[in-house]
Scaffold this motif. Structure first.
Motif, PDB file in Angstrom:
ATOM      1  N   UNK A  71       0.819  -1.219   0.000  1.00  0.00           N
ATOM      2  CA  UNK A  71       0.000   0.000   0.000  1.00  0.00           C
ATOM      3  C   UNK A  71       0.855   1.271   0.000  1.00  0.00           C
ATOM      4  N   UNK A  72       1.956   1.266   0.734  1.00  0.00           N
ATOM      5  CA  UNK A  72       2.739   2.514   0.832  1.00  0.00           C
ATOM      6  C   UNK A  72       3.800   2.596  -0.266  1.00  0.00           C
ATOM      7  N   UNK A  73       4.500   1.487  -0.503  1.00  0.00           N
ATOM      8  CA  UNK A  73       5.610   1.539  -1.466  1.00  0.00           C
ATOM      9  C   UNK A  73       5.196   1.020  -2.839  1.00  0.00           C
ATOM     10  N   UNK A 175       9.046   6.692  -0.955  1.00  0.00           N
ATOM     11  CA  UNK A 175       9.525   8.040  -1.281  1.00  0.00           C
ATOM     12  C   UNK A 175      10.495   7.980  -2.457  1.00  0.00           C
ATOM     13  N   UNK A 176      11.365   6.965  -2.467  1.00  0.00           N
ATOM     14  CA  UNK A 176      12.286   6.818  -3.600  1.00  0.00           C
ATOM     15  C   UNK A 176      11.481   6.578  -4.880  1.00  0.00           C
ATOM     16  N   UNK A 177      10.479   5.757  -4.771  1.00  0.00           N
ATOM     17  CA  UNK A 177       9.663   5.447  -5.947  1.00  0.00           C
ATOM     18  C   UNK A 177       8.685   6.571  -6.283  1.00  0.00           C
ATOM     19  N   UNK A 178       8.506   7.477  -5.340  1.00  0.00           N
ATOM     20  CA  UNK A 178       7.600   8.612  -5.568  1.00  0.00           C
ATOM     21  C   UNK A 178       6.136   8.237  -5.566  1.00  0.00           C
ATOM     22  N   UNK A 179       5.748   7.275  -4.727  1.00  0.00           N
ATOM     23  CA  UNK A 179       4.327   6.929  -4.701  1.00  0.00           C
ATOM     24  C   UNK A 179       3.539   8.010  -3.942  1.00  0.00           C
ATOM     25  N   UNK A 183       4.069   9.711  -0.047  1.00  0.00           N
ATOM     26  CA  UNK A 183       4.131  11.163   0.162  1.00  0.00           C
ATOM     27  C   UNK A 183       3.104  11.585   1.209  1.00  0.00           C
ATOM     28  N   UNK A 184       1.951  10.954   1.146  1.00  0.00           N
ATOM     29  CA  UNK A 184       0.879  11.354   2.065  1.00  0.00           C
ATOM     30  C   UNK A 184       0.992  10.721   3.451  1.00  0.00           C
ATOM     31  N   UNK A 189       4.330  10.959  12.565  1.00  0.00           N
ATOM     32  CA  UNK A 189       3.023  11.270  13.152  1.00  0.00           C
ATOM     33  C   UNK A 189       2.216   9.991  13.407  1.00  0.00           C
ATOM     34  N   UNK A 190       2.177   9.121  12.407  1.00  0.00           N
ATOM     35  CA  UNK A 190       1.339   7.915  12.528  1.00  0.00           C
ATOM     36  C   UNK A 190       1.903   6.937  13.564  1.00  0.00           C
ATOM     37  N   UNK A 191       3.241   6.808  13.616  1.00  0.00           N
ATOM     38  CA  UNK A 191       3.808   5.891  14.614  1.00  0.00           C
ATOM     39  C   UNK A 191       3.636   6.461  16.020  1.00  0.00           C
TER      40      UNK A 191
END
Ligand code: M6R
Length: 359
Positions: A71-73, A175-179, A183-184, A189-191
């Motif tokens: 979902x994130x990467x 972030x490296x992949x620019x998803x 980014x969002x 904050x979430x951890x």
């Protein structure tokens, strides 16, 4: 040292917020960027698929991690039981990267797979709590959990630490992949929110202790049910309870109950439902009705916004992907108190060793 605690398991459950904060300090910079070995991030970026390999609770942390990585990467991720991998070797992608999740770093089943991976010439990462452990030395890269020694045989803080570590890596890779998702996703904050939720749950131990006494002290069997991400938590929750209390417990996908398992439900069988996802909540609630009408005692581990009434443990709100970090806490506590009430040595359940160094 146990200090004021009767058992290490409870001490280790209580340490979880601090462990997550520690991981944040080590791996997240002030500006929110991820501080992980650059070579490791490059290797992950080059990979076209992640293969997570692990055993027991670490495998269950891998199931949660798959969801987070995908979902994130946006990277396809498979999760494999280490002891099955050799016999059931999946068709590998062109550029696989292997991730070994292991608290101890010594699990023989995982070591065997790593030896094979090395033989095949693939790169690997070991995420472990023990520096210089065998799996750490033999993998290409290591990420340490720094959770402090985990003494109780039942793994608690290593599980949540592994999920937090996977989250950090997924953010870095995304972030490296620019998803868009990476980014969002504000990892710090979430951890922090998840660590605070865990804190508030461990501060309400009494509620869980009462429920353990009421429903689990004398039962022979129990079920955890959930859908999607809650099903993954259910699997780990069931392992915890059966491991330390010897109550035969299974974690089921709620929708699967009616395909066979519901025949096991009798008068007063405890069924613990995990409900954190708005999309599936009403479906799991109707599965609950099915077992209630067959006499089951139902307990809910449920997110604040989905709570109703009845016997329940309410989870403070956390990011949807990280709900397993909160939802597992009441399950760890239910396991602990059930074992303690039954008079067992919670830290050393029968027939088990802390690290399993035979195949
Ligand atoms: O040290 P590891 O994480 O490789 O250990 C894997 C399993 O043996 C371990 O998680 C085991 O399932 C625990 N006792 C579960 O609480």
């Amino acid at each position: 040292e146990k200090g004021a605690y009767d058992f290490f398991m409870l001490k280790e459950i209580d340490e979880q917020p601090a462990v997550i904060r520690g991981l944040q300090q080590t791996y997240i910079a002030q500006d929110g960027s991820i501080k992980v070995d650059k070579k490791l991030m490059d290797a992950m970026d080059k990979a076209d698929r992640l293969y997570i390999v692990a055993a027991g609770t670490s495998y269950n942390a891998g199931l949660v991690g798959k969801n987070i990585f995908e979902k994130i990467a946006g990277i396809p991720t498979e999760v494999h039981i280490a002891s099955e991998f050799g016999y059931n070797m999946p068709l590998l992608s062109e550029k696989p990267l292997f991730i070994f999740l292991t608290q101890s770093g010594e699990t023989a089943d995982s070591r065997e797979v790593l030896a094979k991976v090395n033989e095949l010439g693939y790169e690997s990462l070991t995420i472990t709590n023990v520096p210089n452990s065998t799996l750490s030395r033999e993998a290409t890269y290591t990420m340490l959990l720094n959770a402090g020694p985990e003494i109780a045989v039942a793994s608690t803080k290593a599980y949540t630490a592994q999920i937090a570590a996977e989250t950090i890596l997924a953010k870095g890779l995304g972030m490296i992949k620019g998803t868009k998702q990476a980014t969002e996703f504000d990892t710090g904050f979430e951890l922090t929110k998840a660590a605070n939720a865990i804190q508030s749950l461990v501060d309400q131990k009494d509620i869980v202790e009462d429920l353990a006494k009421k429903y689990l002290e004398t039962t022979r069997n129990a079920f955890y049910i959930g859908r999607g991400i809650d099903y993954q938590t259910a699997i780990e929750a069931a392992l915890k309870l059966k491991e330390v209390s010897y109550v035969q417990t299974e974690g089921f996908a709620s929708g699967e109950l009616k395909h066979g398992t519901i025949s096991l439900i009798e008068d007063k069988t405890p069924v613990i439902a995990i409900i954190t996802d708005q999309k599936t909540a009403s479906l799991t609630r109707s599965n609950e009705q099915e077992v209630i009408s067959r006499g089951a005692n139902v307990i809910n581990i449920v997110s604040e916004n989905l709570a109703t009434d009845g016997d329940q443990i309410v989870l403070p709100e956390v990011h949807q992907l990280l709900t397993p970090l909160a939802a597992i806490i009441p399950a760890q506590l239910l396991a602990y108190y059930t074992s303690k009430e039954r008079g067992y040595d919670v830290d050393k359940p029968r027939n088990l060793a802390k690290s399993v160094t035979v195949e």
